[in-house]
Design a protein around this motif. Structure first.
Motif, mmCIF file in Angstrom:
data_model
loop_
_atom_site.group_PDB
_atom_site.id
_atom_site.type_symbol
_atom_site.label_atom_id
_atom_site.label_comp_id
_atom_site.label_asym_id
_atom_site.label_seq_id
_atom_site.Cartn_x
_atom_site.Cartn_y
_atom_site.Cartn_z
ATOM 1 N N GLU A 104 -3.886 -1.405 -6.247
ATOM 2 C CA GLU A 104 -3.928 -2.323 -5.052
ATOM 3 C C GLU A 104 -2.792 -3.606 -5.318
ATOM 4 O OE1 GLU A 104 -6.748 -4.056 -1.527
ATOM 5 O OE2 GLU A 104 -7.387 -3.295 -3.429
ATOM 6 N N ARG A 105 -2.930 -4.339 -6.278
ATOM 7 C CA ARG A 105 -2.186 -5.423 -6.924
ATOM 8 C C ARG A 105 -0.521 -4.773 -6.637
ATOM 9 N NH1 ARG A 105 -4.795 -8.141 -11.481
ATOM 10 N NH2 ARG A 105 -2.988 -9.955 -11.115
ATOM 11 N N LEU A 106 -0.461 -4.002 -7.409
ATOM 12 C CA LEU A 106 1.033 -3.443 -7.626
ATOM 13 C C LEU A 106 1.402 -3.061 -6.303
ATOM 14 C CD1 LEU A 106 0.476 -1.322 -10.928
ATOM 15 C CD2 LEU A 106 1.852 -3.392 -10.639
ATOM 16 N N LEU A 107 0.710 -2.273 -5.295
ATOM 17 C CA LEU A 107 1.335 -1.785 -4.134
ATOM 18 C C LEU A 107 1.607 -2.966 -3.352
ATOM 19 C CD1 LEU A 107 2.044 0.590 -2.369
ATOM 20 C CD2 LEU A 107 -0.297 0.778 -1.817
ATOM 21 N N ASN A 108 0.559 -3.966 -3.251
ATOM 22 C CA ASN A 108 0.917 -5.205 -2.222
ATOM 23 C C ASN A 108 2.133 -5.936 -2.929
ATOM 24 O OD1 ASN A 108 -1.046 -5.002 -0.075
ATOM 25 N ND2 ASN A 108 -2.672 -5.555 -1.463
ATOM 26 N N LYS A 109 2.293 -5.843 -4.305
ATOM 27 C CA LYS A 109 3.425 -6.801 -4.621
ATOM 28 C C LYS A 109 4.878 -6.256 -3.981
ATOM 29 C CE LYS A 109 6.026 -8.126 -8.969
ATOM 30 N NZ LYS A 109 6.944 -7.481 -8.106
ATOM 31 N N VAL A 110 4.735 -4.765 -4.085
ATOM 32 C CA VAL A 110 6.166 -4.232 -3.606
ATOM 33 C C VAL A 110 6.235 -4.374 -1.971
ATOM 34 C CG1 VAL A 110 7.258 -1.857 -3.453
ATOM 35 C CG2 VAL A 110 6.010 -2.192 -5.414
ATOM 36 N N LEU A 111 5.208 -3.914 -1.483
ATOM 37 C CA LEU A 111 4.994 -4.410 -0.058
ATOM 38 C C LEU A 111 5.281 -5.661 0.567
ATOM 39 C CD1 LEU A 111 1.547 -2.260 1.012
ATOM 40 C CD2 LEU A 111 4.097 -1.817 1.660
ATOM 41 N N ALA A 112 4.961 -6.722 -0.392
ATOM 42 C CA ALA A 112 5.387 -8.198 -0.035
ATOM 43 C C ALA A 112 7.132 -8.063 0.219
ATOM 44 C CB ALA A 112 4.900 -8.994 -1.252
ATOM 45 N N GLY A 113 7.850 -7.498 -0.747
ATOM 46 C CA GLY A 113 9.146 -7.319 -0.493
ATOM 47 C C GLY A 113 9.746 -6.967 0.741
ATOM 48 N N PHE A 114 8.791 -6.086 1.421
ATOM 49 C CA PHE A 114 9.278 -5.731 2.864
ATOM 50 C C PHE A 114 8.243 -6.358 3.875
ATOM 51 C CE2 PHE A 114 9.539 -1.477 0.260
ATOM 52 C CZ PHE A 114 10.823 -1.257 0.580
ATOM 53 N N ASP A 115 7.980 -7.680 3.624
ATOM 54 C CA ASP A 115 7.069 -8.674 4.406
ATOM 55 C C ASP A 115 6.065 -8.159 4.951
ATOM 56 O OD1 ASP A 115 8.719 -11.007 3.738
ATOM 57 O OD2 ASP A 115 10.184 -10.209 5.098
ATOM 58 N N THR A 116 5.113 -7.402 4.167
ATOM 59 C CA THR A 116 3.915 -6.803 4.956
ATOM 60 C C THR A 116 3.042 -6.748 3.568
ATOM 61 O OG1 THR A 116 2.859 -5.041 6.093
ATOM 62 C CG2 THR A 116 4.704 -4.367 4.504
ATOM 63 N N GLU A 117 1.704 -6.120 4.139
ATOM 64 C CA GLU A 117 0.787 -5.741 2.962
ATOM 65 C C GLU A 117 0.008 -4.678 3.363
ATOM 66 O OE1 GLU A 117 -2.748 -8.650 4.366
ATOM 67 O OE2 GLU A 117 -1.169 -9.569 2.835
ATOM 68 N N LEU A 118 -0.793 -3.972 2.541
ATOM 69 C CA LEU A 118 -1.776 -2.723 2.751
ATOM 70 C C LEU A 118 -2.410 -3.012 3.922
ATOM 71 C CD1 LEU A 118 -2.067 -0.073 1.554
ATOM 72 C CD2 LEU A 118 -3.835 -0.952 0.286
ATOM 73 N N ALA A 119 -3.255 -4.054 4.101
ATOM 74 C CA ALA A 119 -3.995 -4.343 5.136
ATOM 75 C C ALA A 119 -3.417 -4.220 6.710
ATOM 76 C CB ALA A 119 -4.824 -5.703 5.065
ATOM 77 N N MET A 128 4.443 5.821 -8.737
ATOM 78 C CA MET A 128 5.083 4.454 -8.583
ATOM 79 C C MET A 128 4.869 3.919 -7.569
ATOM 80 S SD MET A 128 6.441 4.388 -11.334
ATOM 81 C CE MET A 128 6.242 5.522 -12.774
ATOM 82 N N ALA A 129 4.446 2.388 -7.484
ATOM 83 C CA ALA A 129 4.106 1.639 -6.252
ATOM 84 C C ALA A 129 5.323 1.700 -5.488
ATOM 85 C CB ALA A 129 3.473 0.361 -6.854
ATOM 86 N N TYR A 130 6.447 1.482 -6.007
ATOM 87 C CA TYR A 130 7.761 1.447 -5.242
ATOM 88 C C TYR A 130 7.884 2.578 -4.236
ATOM 89 C CZ TYR A 130 12.669 0.586 -4.180
ATOM 90 O OH TYR A 130 13.798 0.380 -3.789
ATOM 91 N N LEU A 131 7.739 3.723 -4.687
ATOM 92 C CA LEU A 131 7.669 5.089 -3.822
ATOM 93 C C LEU A 131 6.674 4.982 -2.911
ATOM 94 C CD1 LEU A 131 8.792 7.477 -6.904
ATOM 95 C CD2 LEU A 131 10.234 6.088 -5.216
ATOM 96 N N VAL A 132 5.383 4.806 -3.370
ATOM 97 C CA VAL A 132 4.358 5.001 -2.437
ATOM 98 C C VAL A 132 4.644 3.842 -1.087
ATOM 99 C CG1 VAL A 132 1.826 4.663 -2.098
ATOM 100 C CG2 VAL A 132 2.891 5.611 -4.100
ATOM 101 N N ALA A 133 5.106 2.772 -1.361
ATOM 102 C CA ALA A 133 5.351 1.857 -0.510
ATOM 103 C C ALA A 133 6.414 2.344 0.507
ATOM 104 C CB ALA A 133 5.777 0.394 -1.050
ATOM 105 N N ARG A 134 7.578 2.931 0.028
ATOM 106 C CA ARG A 134 8.489 3.384 0.998
ATOM 107 C C ARG A 134 7.965 4.456 1.635
ATOM 108 N NH1 ARG A 134 14.222 3.463 -2.424
ATOM 109 N NH2 ARG A 134 14.132 5.716 -1.666
ATOM 110 N N ARG A 135 7.086 5.509 1.092
ATOM 111 C CA ARG A 135 6.310 6.525 1.949
ATOM 112 C C ARG A 135 5.683 5.919 3.007
ATOM 113 N NH1 ARG A 135 8.884 9.090 3.409
ATOM 114 N NH2 ARG A 135 7.325 10.799 4.065
ATOM 115 N N LEU A 136 4.990 4.693 2.738
ATOM 116 C CA LEU A 136 4.035 4.130 3.685
ATOM 117 C C LEU A 136 4.834 3.560 4.972
ATOM 118 C CD1 LEU A 136 1.177 2.492 1.534
ATOM 119 C CD2 LEU A 136 0.669 4.224 3.055
#
Length: 701
Positions: free
Chosen positions: A487-502, A534-542
């Motif tokens: 969750e921390r890794l995914l949120n770190k990547v999502l922060a680069g897209f100005d968002t978070e998992l929640a 990879m958190a990066y790829l999962v973030a892009r799919r999300l």
């Protein structure tokens, strides 16, 4: 027809006429169902169920077990449904037959997993009704008696399975006679030549011993008469398989046969101890060879007094003293006092309670085990009990297999005690958790809230229960830590897209879970934490973005040092708090932390899919190992001086080694555990003050 009538006559000795008629009905039903089927030997198939029922009748089993024995192959071999049996003979008998049928479908020629799977079924069936296993054991015993009609390959396979699983189960349920027969028949089928050689040697030795045996028996009988004690004395034969096992344990045949064994059966417990006193006054007892299994019965309910004496001419004599009831119990175990025969108000016998507890424990292991092979490994350990008896601080007795440690004891007391165990006292003294327990010790477990099982325990524990629960707890711990890190890794990547998992809509998350074939988000996060995705790829799919890159979010992920099993520190460069670090995602292992300057990850250092920017959190907990290389002048007591100074700097030495360069200088490799870089600098300053120090450097890859 004559067979069933003779059998019905036997049953009328201990069953009522109505019950005998029900058994007779079951026989005729089986005869009709198996009509036209024959055994390999050419006899009508129904002779087999009748023989199985005969074995159970020897143990005075109840009528429902005998009916199940008659019908045990009907579901499997004749296509008659379980429902038809319920209609004819009632729910209980049909359940027993169904339980035995499931066990009979064991096709052991497949992999070890199939064997393990079927053994799991056996545990489930036993837990519902322990009579299932008794019918199955009787079925296996008749098959072993008629094994010679099968091919050599099949004979050996069935014999191996009997020796590995069925004989130990019979032993665990206290059924000595059945276990001995299983072992001797299995031994004969597995190793016909060895079995025959030992049989001939025993026959030869028995002839030479007749006179001595008669003399010893006579002197013991006279001794009892003199003391006015009632008891029958009989010689005990060693069975072939036990002789073979002892010979494999490097003992010579003559040495095994030179021991003369006798059993004395008396009327009541009080007489057992009086007889013991009488035989001890007749011959001298061997110190340390007396065992009182009456006061402390074995795990399978076996009770007896055992003593070894120096007989005439110095021959060792082993003597077992027990009551008639204990004799029945020793031979037929759980079947000796059948629970279903006891009156309504009669409490179940201790053996029964023990057998049920064992089955309950097996069931618990089955639920906790990761897979069937892990389960069978745990149960096999439990099936060969050579017990030690230890006491709880309140004086209760616990039986554990030989070689058990305090951790095994803790799990035997309760799973929560095992999971939160941190230390132990043996006989009121602190002792290592890995120390094997000895009979008669008092064991006390020290627990702490929030403590967790240590993976290193798996190297020394003995019991299946402890192994299963430790593995289970470690899996749960690893899973929760992986989810947290993922969750921390995914949120770190999502922060680069100005968002978070929640903030991501649930339908989008569900869509991605379907795409990755993951039932819940936790499974996906666990995969990320373990480095499998990879958190990066999962973030892009999300976010459903294919080409867009994340905005340049270079805020590194903070490491607290308490991440546990899914985060490890590279041994090549031993990073410590304060060092510039980078995380390498390794499939299945989670994240490995390296120094930024580490040569081992130089090639993948800037690959965002393999490496993650890390930093140390403000509060970092834990001790971190670091390797120092110290060049200094050789002097006496060098290592002691270094250890004293490291200790004075409040650090621990984990490892130390020394190389002499020439007569004057030496190089010491020192692994110390420190809290951070500031602490390390303090340690180095302390060491620099020593006389003769030439150079101190930190070893790096």
């Amino acid at each position: 027809m004559r067979g069933i009538e003779a059998f019905a006559d036997r049953l009328s000795n201990y069953l009522g006429p109505d019950q005998v008629n029900l058994v007779r009905r079951a026989y005729f039903y089986a005869e009709q169902a198996h009509d036209g089927q024959r055994r390999r030997s050419g006899e009508p198939y129904v002779t087999h169920p009748l023989a199985v029922a005969n074995i159970l009748a020897d143990m005075h089993m109840d009528h429902q077990s005998l009916m199940a024995a008659m019908l045990h192959d009907v579901i499997e071999d004749t296509g008659i449904a379980k429902e038809a049996l319920i209609a004819q003979f009632g729910e209980t008998v049909a359940e027993l037959v169904d339980g035995v049928s499931k066990l009979t479908q064991m096709d052991f020629q497949t992999k070890a997993e199939a064997q393990a799977e079927n053994f799991q079924k056996m545990a489930m069936a036993m837990a519902r009704d322990i009579r299932v296993i008794l019918v199955k054991l009787a079925d296996r015993l008749h098959n072993m008696r008629t094994l010679e009609v099968l091919s050599g390959e099949k004979r050996r396979r069935i014999a191996k399975e009997t020796l590995e699983i069925y004989a130990p189960i019979a032993n665990r349920l206290g059924m000595h006679n059945m276990r001995v027969e299983f072992e001797d028949l299995g031994f004969k089928a597995m190793y016909p030549m060895r079995s025959e050689r030992i049989r001939q040697a025993v026959r030869g030795a028995r002839g030479n011993r007749k006179e001595i045996v008669a003399k010893i028996e006579e002197s013991i009988t006279h001794c009892l008469e003199r003391e006015g004690l009632q008891g029958s004395v009989m010689g005990r034969e060693k069975h072939l398989y036990s002789i073979y096992q002892k010979m494999r344990g490097k003992r010579r045949f003559n040495e095994i046969m030179d021991v003369y064994a006798f059993r004395i059966v008396v009327d009541k417990v009080d007489t057992c101890y009086r007889v013991l006193g009488a035989v001890h006054s007749l011959y001298k007892p061997l110190p340390g060879r007396f065992k009182d299994y009456i006061a402390i019965p074995k795990a399978n309910g076996y009770q007896s007094l055992h003593t070894t004496l120096f007989g005439m001419h110095g021959v060792p004599i082993e003597i077992q003293i027990r009551t008639q009831e204990m004799e029945e119990m020793a031979n037929n175990g759980i079947a000796a006092h059948w629970l279903y025969k006891s009156g309504e108000n009669e409490a179940p016998k201790a053996t029964h309670v023990r057998a049920r507890q064992w089955v309950k424990g097996v069931l618990e292991m089955q639920q906790r085990a990761g897979n069937s092979l892990e389960f069978i490994e745990s149960v096999k350990i439990d099936l060969f009990p050579d017990e030690v008896y230890v006491f709880t601080p309140k004086g209760s007795i616990m039986e554990l297999p030989k070689g058990s440690t305090a951790v095994d004891f803790a799990y035997a007391v309760h799973t929560d005690v095992g999971n939160s165990c941190i230390a132990c006292r043996i006989n009121r003294r602190l002792a290592p958790l890995s120390q094997p327990l000895e009979s008669g010790s008092t064991v006390e477990i020290v627990t702490a809230p929030g403590a967790r099982p240590n993976p290193a325990w798996l190297n020394f524990i003995v019991t299946g229960k402890a192994r299963t629960h430790i593995r289970h707890a470690l899996k749960q711990q690893r899973r929760s830590e992986s989810i947290n890190l993922g969750e921390r890794l995914l949120n770190k990547v999502l922060a680069g897209f100005d968002t978070e998992l929640a903030k991501i809509p649930q339908e989008r998350i569900d869509h991605v879970l379907t795409e990755y074939s993951q039932p819940v988000i936790e499974d996906l996060l666990e995969d990320i934490g373990l480095g499998n995705r990879m958190a990066y790829l999962v973030a892009r799919r999300l976010l459903a973005r294919e080409d867009e890159s994340a905005t340049n979010d270079e805020s590194p992920l903070a490491i607290r040092g308490t991440e546990g099993l899914v985060l490890s520190y590279a041994r090549c460069c031993t990073p410590i708090p304060g060092d510039p670090i980078v995380g390498h995602l390794s499939a299945g292992k989670g994240m490995v932390v390296h120094l930024e300057s580490c040569r081992n990850i130089a090639e993948i250092r800037h690959n965002p899919e393999k490496c993650v920017q890390l930093s140390w959190a403000k509060e970092v907990n834990g001790e971190f190992n670091v390797e120092l290389r110290i060049e200094l002048e050789s002097q006496r007591g060098l290592i002691a001086v270094l250890a004293t100074h490291v200790n004075a700097a409040d650090a621990n030495i984990e490892k130390i080694s020394m190389d002499e360069r020439d007569g004057r200088t030496a190089v010491v490799q020192l692994v110390v555990s420190v809290r951070d870089r500031i602490h390390l600098a303090h340690v180095i300053r302390k060491l620099r003050k020593l006389t003769g120090i030439i150079k101190i450097t930190r070893a790096k890859a």
